[in-house]
Design an enzyme around this catalytic site. Structure first.
Site, PDB file in Angstrom:
ATOM      1  CG  ASP A 190      -0.258  -0.318   2.504  1.00  0.00           C
ATOM      2  OD1 ASP A 190       0.907   0.104   2.669  1.00  0.00           O
ATOM      3  OD2 ASP A 190      -0.852  -0.993   3.353  1.00  0.00           O
ATOM      4  CG  ASP A 229       0.760   4.629   4.424  1.00  0.00           C
ATOM      5  OD1 ASP A 229      -0.360   4.290   3.970  1.00  0.00           O
ATOM      6  OD2 ASP A 229       1.377   3.973   5.275  1.00  0.00           O
ATOM      7  CG  ASP A 250       9.116   2.583  12.833  1.00  0.00           C
ATOM      8  OD1 ASP A 250       9.536   3.079  11.765  1.00  0.00           O
ATOM      9  OD2 ASP A 250       8.219   1.719  12.860  1.00  0.00           O
TER      10      ASP A 250
END
Length: 487
Positions: free
Chosen positions: A105, A107, A188
């Site tokens: 996907d 983002d 992260d």
């Protein structure tokens, strides 16, 4: 005097230009609405000069093919650019493209607020509580758009805003917006802090993520102990991404995991369940389980999973199930989470079943009691959805029926809605040595045979037949007497 008055009445255009202009302004209707967007200099026109101090990686270096990008993601960034905002494809999509993988996907990150994004795109919706996001819809594809995040820590000149943390440091609400620089710090791993702009075909790299990807290293941004305390799920993400992408976890990133594993007990069950699904349905579940054991993260995720993996038969059964799941996913087929969790918890359920039978319970009631007990224990640790637990129970409940090969029972089992899942489960049990291979081979042949062939394959029915209860005939006039007694 009279002539001047007539000129004013019948020749209004003879007024001075300045007066006419003022009159026109006064008579112009007031606007019916206010502008809905901020006035900004369009970012897409001068994008080459906007790098925010990041290392700019040009197309000739990264060679990301625009044809591999989602049309919906391109339309989303283009729409935000035209409205005067910055917009980048971020995170796993950029990382996967640099690793020559097809992203699952796409983002998008932007400096527009969620409400502004929602107003730009007609087919969009606001979601999220921990951090507000926007889902932009293009046909059957959904693009997740997030506003650049700021620091959740309250410092001088930087109020904490709409954020909240627990005593252990875990972030439970984080609606704090910031700049792209702040956003990169909040991500992260360095491999996930890359920002690709389709307009300029440049990648902005704030934390040397491009170099880490090329070196095959997964490195945490910031101090790992602090980042794990903020979100303990990052420990699971480190294991999952390492197994999935073939990246080696950086020593400083790996060192605190074993001693901080207990923080996972404070994670909401729903988040833990979602992360477990990603881990086991990544196509690299076997590597993930091995990594979980090495990092001592398997304790408490699935109750008694560590005990199951230490049993010779249990470990073989679980590994076969994970390999089966990996093979399906890597070949482009779907994998049912219900089937996977049914395999992972089977030997725990089997132990409970045997315990209830040892107490004197009949086989089938004992089976249902064991299923209920195991599911209840899981509910305390992970929020397995009811739609999954219902299917798990059906798969488990079919297993005793596969051992019944006489009479009409096999025909009835073939028509069960979950027969295929139950049959695949049976084959795993046979392959692991729990049941004889002959049983699985019989069901394979029985399903492929025609009507007469199936009848010929049936075994003799040796089960004791139920005695029919004889209905006692009531004496004549008994019903009449009873009726009369109630009148």
């Amino acid at each position: 005097m009279i002539k001047k008055l007539l000129d004013r009445i019948f020749k209004p255009n003879s007024a001075k230009p300045e007066q006419a202009k003022v009159a026109a302004v006064k008579t112009q209707p007031a606007p019916t609405h206010r502008p809905t967007l901020r006035t900004k200099k369009p970012a897409y026109k001068n994008v080459d000069s906007i790098n925010h101090g990041a290392t700019v990686i040009a197309y000739k270096t990264h060679k990301i093919d625009r044809d591999l990008l989602s049309n919906a993601a391109l339309k989303t960034t283009e729409g935000l650019h035209k409205a005067g905002f910055e917009a980048y494809i971020v995170g796993g999509a950029v990382r996967d493209l640099l690793l020559n993988r097809t992203p699952k996907d796409f983002d998008v990150a932007t400096d527009a607020t969620p409400e502004e994004v929602n107003r730009i795109f007609r087919r969009s919706r606001l979601i999220g509580k921990r951090f507000r996001l926007v889902h932009v819809l293009f046909g059957d594809e959904t693009i997740e758009v997030s506003t650049f995040r700021g620091s959740h820590l309250e410092t001088e000149g930087n109020p904490k805003g709409d954020s909240k943390t627990t005593d252990s440091g875990r972030i439970i609400r984080d609606n704090v917006f910031g700049s792209i620089v702040d956003d990169a710090v909040r991500r992260d791993f360095t491999a996930n802090a890359l920002y690709y702009n389709p307009a300029s075909q440049e990648v902005l790299d704030f934390h040397h993520g491009y170099a880490d990807i090329k070196a095959g290293i997964l490195r945490m941004i910031g101090k790992p102990e602090t980042r794990y305390a903020e979100d303990p799920v990052r420990m699971l993400r480190a294991v999952r991404l390492s197994a999935k992408l073939g990246l080696k976890i950086d020593q400083a990133t790996q060192a605190p995991i074993a001693k901080m594993a207990d923080l996972l007990q404070d994670v909401p069950p729903s988040r833990l369940f979602d992360e477990m699904l990603k881990l086991f349905l990544s196509g690299h579940a076997m590597e993930s389980v091995s990594a979980l054991r090495e990092q001592h993260l398997h304790h408490g995720l699935l109750p008694m999973l560590d005990v199951v993996l230490e049993q010779p038969m249990g470990e073989r059964f679980v590994m076969l199930a994970l390999k089966n799941t990996d093979d399906r996913i890597l070949s482009g087929k779907s994998a049912n989470p219900s089937f996977l969790f049914a395999t992972l918890l089977w030997h725990e359920m089997l132990a409970a079943w045997e315990s209830y039978k040892a107490e004197g319970q009949h086989a089938i009631p004992a089976l249902h009691m064991a299923m209920t007990e195991v599911i209840a224990i899981q509910a305390e640790k992970m929020a397995i959805h009811n739609r999954y637990t219902a299917t798990m129970k059906e798969i488990w409940g079919m297993q005793p029926r596969f051992e019944q090969r006489a009479g009409k029972r096999p025909f009835g089992l073939l028509t069960h809605p979950r027969y295929r899942a139950g049959y695949d489960f049976l084959l795993l049990r046979c392959e692991s040595g729990e049941l004889p291979m002959e049983l699985g081979e019989w069901w394979t042949a029985f399903a492929d045979a025609d009507g007469e062939g199936r009848t010929a394959m049936l075994q003799a029915d040796t089960a004791p037949k139920k005695r029919k209860k004889r209905s006692r005939k009531k004496p004549a006039g008994a019903s009449t007497a009873a009726t009369g007694a109630t009148e």
